[in-house]
Design a protein around this motif. Sequence first.
Motif, PDB file in Angstrom:
ATOM      1  N   GLU A  25     -27.031   5.142   3.267  1.00 27.16           N
ATOM      2  CA  GLU A  25     -28.316   5.291   2.591  1.00 27.16           C
ATOM      3  C   GLU A  25     -29.439   4.636   3.397  1.00 27.16           C
ATOM      4  OE1 GLU A  25     -29.406   6.860  -0.299  1.00 27.16           O
ATOM      5  OE2 GLU A  25     -27.457   7.845  -0.103  1.00 27.16           O
ATOM      6  N   PHE A  26     -29.175   3.454   3.924  1.00 27.53           N
ATOM      7  CA  PHE A  26     -30.161   2.761   4.750  1.00 27.53           C
ATOM      8  C   PHE A  26     -30.470   3.558   6.019  1.00 27.53           C
ATOM      9  CE2 PHE A  26     -31.196  -0.435   8.051  1.00 27.53           C
ATOM     10  CZ  PHE A  26     -32.376  -0.907   7.503  1.00 27.53           C
ATOM     11  N   TYR A  28     -30.137   6.763   6.423  1.00 24.42           N
ATOM     12  CA  TYR A  28     -30.861   7.974   6.050  1.00 24.42           C
ATOM     13  C   TYR A  28     -32.342   7.693   5.856  1.00 24.42           C
ATOM     14  CZ  TYR A  28     -32.335  12.098   3.500  1.00 24.42           C
ATOM     15  OH  TYR A  28     -33.010  13.210   3.100  1.00 24.42           O
ATOM     16  N   LYS A  29     -32.671   6.563   5.240  1.00 21.22           N
ATOM     17  CA  LYS A  29     -34.079   6.217   5.023  1.00 21.22           C
ATOM     18  C   LYS A  29     -34.789   5.951   6.351  1.00 21.22           C
ATOM     19  CE  LYS A  29     -33.294   4.313   0.497  1.00 21.22           C
ATOM     20  NZ  LYS A  29     -33.846   5.081  -0.499  1.00 21.22           N
ATOM     21  N   LEU A  30     -34.079   5.379   7.314  1.00 23.68           N
ATOM     22  CA  LEU A  30     -34.687   5.138   8.624  1.00 23.68           C
ATOM     23  C   LEU A  30     -34.863   6.432   9.407  1.00 23.68           C
ATOM     24  CD1 LEU A  30     -32.901   1.913   9.905  1.00 23.68           C
ATOM     25  CD2 LEU A  30     -35.220   2.130   9.041  1.00 23.68           C
ATOM     26  N   LEU A  31     -33.908   7.341   9.297  1.00 23.23           N
ATOM     27  CA  LEU A  31     -33.951   8.581  10.062  1.00 23.23           C
ATOM     28  C   LEU A  31     -34.936   9.595   9.517  1.00 23.23           C
ATOM     29  CD1 LEU A  31     -30.211   9.270  10.879  1.00 23.23           C
ATOM     30  CD2 LEU A  31     -31.980   8.455  12.390  1.00 23.23           C
ATOM     31  N   TYR A  32     -35.325   9.443   8.285  1.00 18.45           N
ATOM     32  CA  TYR A  32     -36.189  10.424   7.657  1.00 18.45           C
ATOM     33  C   TYR A  32     -37.538  10.521   8.360  1.00 18.45           C
ATOM     34  CZ  TYR A  32     -38.173  13.170   3.883  1.00 18.45           C
ATOM     35  OH  TYR A  32     -38.751  14.152   3.147  1.00 18.45           O
ATOM     36  N   GLU A  33     -37.961   9.454   9.019  1.00 18.12           N
ATOM     37  CA  GLU A  33     -39.281   9.408   9.621  1.00 18.12           C
ATOM     38  C   GLU A  33     -39.286   9.685  11.127  1.00 18.12           C
ATOM     39  OE1 GLU A  33     -40.633   5.546   8.639  1.00 18.12           O
ATOM     40  OE2 GLU A  33     -40.582   5.916   6.495  1.00 18.12           O
ATOM     41  N   PHE A  46     -24.473   5.637  15.001  1.00 21.09           N
ATOM     42  CA  PHE A  46     -24.059   5.117  13.701  1.00 21.09           C
ATOM     43  C   PHE A  46     -22.616   5.495  13.397  1.00 21.09           C
ATOM     44  CE2 PHE A  46     -23.597   5.746   9.099  1.00 21.09           C
ATOM     45  CZ  PHE A  46     -23.830   4.446   8.675  1.00 21.09           C
ATOM     46  N   ALA A  47     -22.246   6.736  13.661  1.00 18.53           N
ATOM     47  CA  ALA A  47     -20.870   7.183  13.398  1.00 18.53           C
ATOM     48  C   ALA A  47     -19.876   6.424  14.276  1.00 18.53           C
ATOM     49  CB  ALA A  47     -20.754   8.684  13.634  1.00 18.53           C
TER      50      ALA A  47
END
Length: 88
Positions: A25-26, A28-33, A46-47
């Motif tokens: 979740e963290f 995803y929030k960083l990658l959204y931008e 990350f993987a």
Amino acid sequence: MSLKIQIYSLLFSFCYGILFFILLEFNYKLLYEGKLLYRIIISFLFAIFISLLYFVILLKINSGILHIYFFLSIFTGYLSSFLIYNKL
């Protein structure tokens, strides 16, 4: 492998599933931008990081032995976190 080590491994895998959900979740929030290239690179790293972290800790607990029920325990931890997070 003794029963005590298997129980530790199962509990760790369940907790790791919860940690995996939080980190995902963290992430995803960083990658959204970010830009597309950065998203791809960060997702790949990350993987790799999350997989290596699980294996290194499992190496300390039970000499790195993987069983299918460890992965099921990770999935159960992830799914329980997902369901609790969606209810909030």
